[in-house]
Scaffold this active site. Structure first.
Site: not given
Ligand code: GLN
Length: 469
Positions: A72, A147, A171
């Site tokens: 990532k 994400s 994420s």
């Molecule tokens: N979707 C969640 C957020 O927007 C988790 C994001 C993540 O785990 N990096 O905070």
């Protein structure tokens, strides 16, 4: 069918000379180029990957010898920019390398590319990326989840046998669920966060996205354990994670009542119920477990996470990393303009919410209260995990949504995380594995265990995976 052999098998064949690392790298690069329309990849590391492959072929050792992987783009990798998919980090070249990458490379793995994400990992769809939106491999009109959406899509598109993600509130697991992959979020502290762009430091963890539990376990085995560069790291299980024991028969599994309640799509619920019946038939005891504070978990997360985000993002001031506003006439103006032109909408939203909940006058009402409920949640999980070995439910309330569907409604977007954030707030390990489909889209089964029970969780998940295919 996967284009890749199991990771341990690839490494074995590279060690014996039956497979060449250079060919594996070419296969990965060719697939990435062929499937670039999915927008899973921000940048490829051709020259560096080819060079490393040649070195490995000359001396083929390591438990991941010649295995290509994708990181990532919030991991610091030598030879590439680390953008976190944000304009403010454009042009920021890694001055050192993430510990996770170092450990994988020390065993012969080869980073071939960096994957798309929601900028700074804020999001659930990759639509918050400042660069592009990744498409779901099952249906290109839908999001891959976020994400780590680029990482999950890349694995399902066979661009590499595994990818790395980060999981602050879901994420890794959410995109795994939406794309039909295996996504593993380890116990908090099991993998060093050194060299990974910080989001919310009290919940950030690093983990693999793969097609199988065995692959995830091997990657975890290589990455995990204490690291002097991250004071929150813990020791890995002395038995490691690569050789798993069968751990289903006789185990007690708690189905989380609040995760099977209203709000979960009936088609998703049906798949989870079918998986539960299969687990039961294979010899595990299944009971219902209630964690009464769970309905507050999302609210707690969306106070604590922005609070930590606002603090972690303060370092991007236009002076030290990447983007700097060119025409500023004073330092003050440079700070302001660099930040206002460099950060996207979602980062700004979180900075505002975060500074608000931390400000004097509101701290007690929001941040402190959220921490109190977080402690309650931790206590409830600890108690539940004393009477059952594993907790289980869906990973997401529904299948992957359409691109654009939630983009103008942050609250709706945040609701997709409703079933994943608790594991982060509590710090327990959690895995998402594929459990059938609904409307031809993958559904993910989420399984959690007590802190430091990663080995047991992976063993159980591997067995369940075998039952569900
Ligand atoms: N979707 C969640 C957020 O927007 C988790 C994001 C993540 O785990 N990096 O905070």
């Amino acid at each position: 069918m996967s284009a890749w052999l199991p990771i341990s098998e690839i490494a074995r064949l590279v060690q014996t000379g039956e497979l060449k690392a250079v060919d594996l790298v070419e296969q990965a690069l060719a697939t990435i180029s062929e499937k670039q329309d999915y927008n899973a990849i921000i940048v490829t590391l051709e020259a560096r990957a080819r060079e490393r492959a040649m070195a490995i072929d000359a001396q083929p050792t390591g438990r991941l010898a010649g295995v290509p992987f994708i990181a990532k783009d919030n991991f610091l990798v030598f030879g590439a920019d680390t953008t976190a998919a944000s304009n403010i980090l454009r042009g920021f070249e890694a001055p050192y390398q993430a510990t996770a990458i170092e450990r994988l490379e020390a065993e012969g793995a080869i980073c071939v590319a960096k994957a798309n994400l929601d900028a700074f990992a804020h999001g659930s769809s990759t639509e918050n990326s400042d660069f592009m939106t990744t498409k779901n491999p099952y249906d290109t009109s839908r999001v891959p989840g976020g994400s780590s959406g680029g990482s999950a899509a890349a694995v399902m598109l066979d661009m590499a046998p595994f990818a790395l993600g980060t999981d602050t509130g879901g994420s890794i697991r959410l995109p795994a669920s939406y794309c039909g992959a295996v996504g593993y979020k380890p116990t908090y502290g099991l993998v060093s966060r050194s060299g990974v762009v910080a989001m919310a430091s009290s919940t950030d963890v690093i983990g693999p996205i793969t097609k199988t539990v065995a692959d995830a376990a091997l990657v975890l085995d290589v990455m995990s354990g204490r690291d002097d560069l991250d004071g929150t790291t813990i020791d890995a299980d002395p038995a490691g994670y690569a050789e798993l024991e069968k751990s289903l028969a006789g185990k007690k599994v708690g189905v989380i009542k609040e995760y099977m309640a209203e709000g979960v799509a009936p088609e998703v619920k049906a798949q989870i119920e079918a998986a539960i019946a299969t687990i039961k038939a294979a010899g595990a005891a299944v009971v219902e477990v209630s964690l009464p504070s769970l309905p507050s978990a999302l609210a707690v997360y969306y106070i604590i996470c922005p609070a930590e985000v606002s603090s972690n993002l303060s370092r991007y001031d236009g002076q030290r990393f990447g983007h700097s506003y060119a025409d500023a006439t004073s330092l003050e103006e440079s700070y302001k303009k660099s930040r206002s032109t460099g950060f996207g909408k979602e980062a700004k939203r979180r900075i505002m919410i975060g500074t608000y909940v931390l400000s004097s006058g509101y701290y007690d009402a929001y941040y402190k209260k959220a921490q109190t409920v977080r402690t309650k949640l931790i206590n409830e999980f600890n108690e539940a995990l004393q009477s059952v070995d594993f907790l289980l439910g869906p990973t997401a309330p529904d299948i992957a949504f359409k691109i654009g569907e939630n983009i103008d409604d942050p609250l709706k977007m945040y609701l997709t995380d409703i079933l994943t954030v608790a594991a982060n707030l509590v710090g327990v390990p959690s895995i998402s594995i594929p459990a059938g489909t609904a409307h031809d889209m993958p559904v993910g089964l989420q399984i959690m265990a007590a802190q430091r029970h990663d080995r047991q969780l992976l063993g159980f998940a591997k067995e369940v995976e075998g039952l569900l295919v």
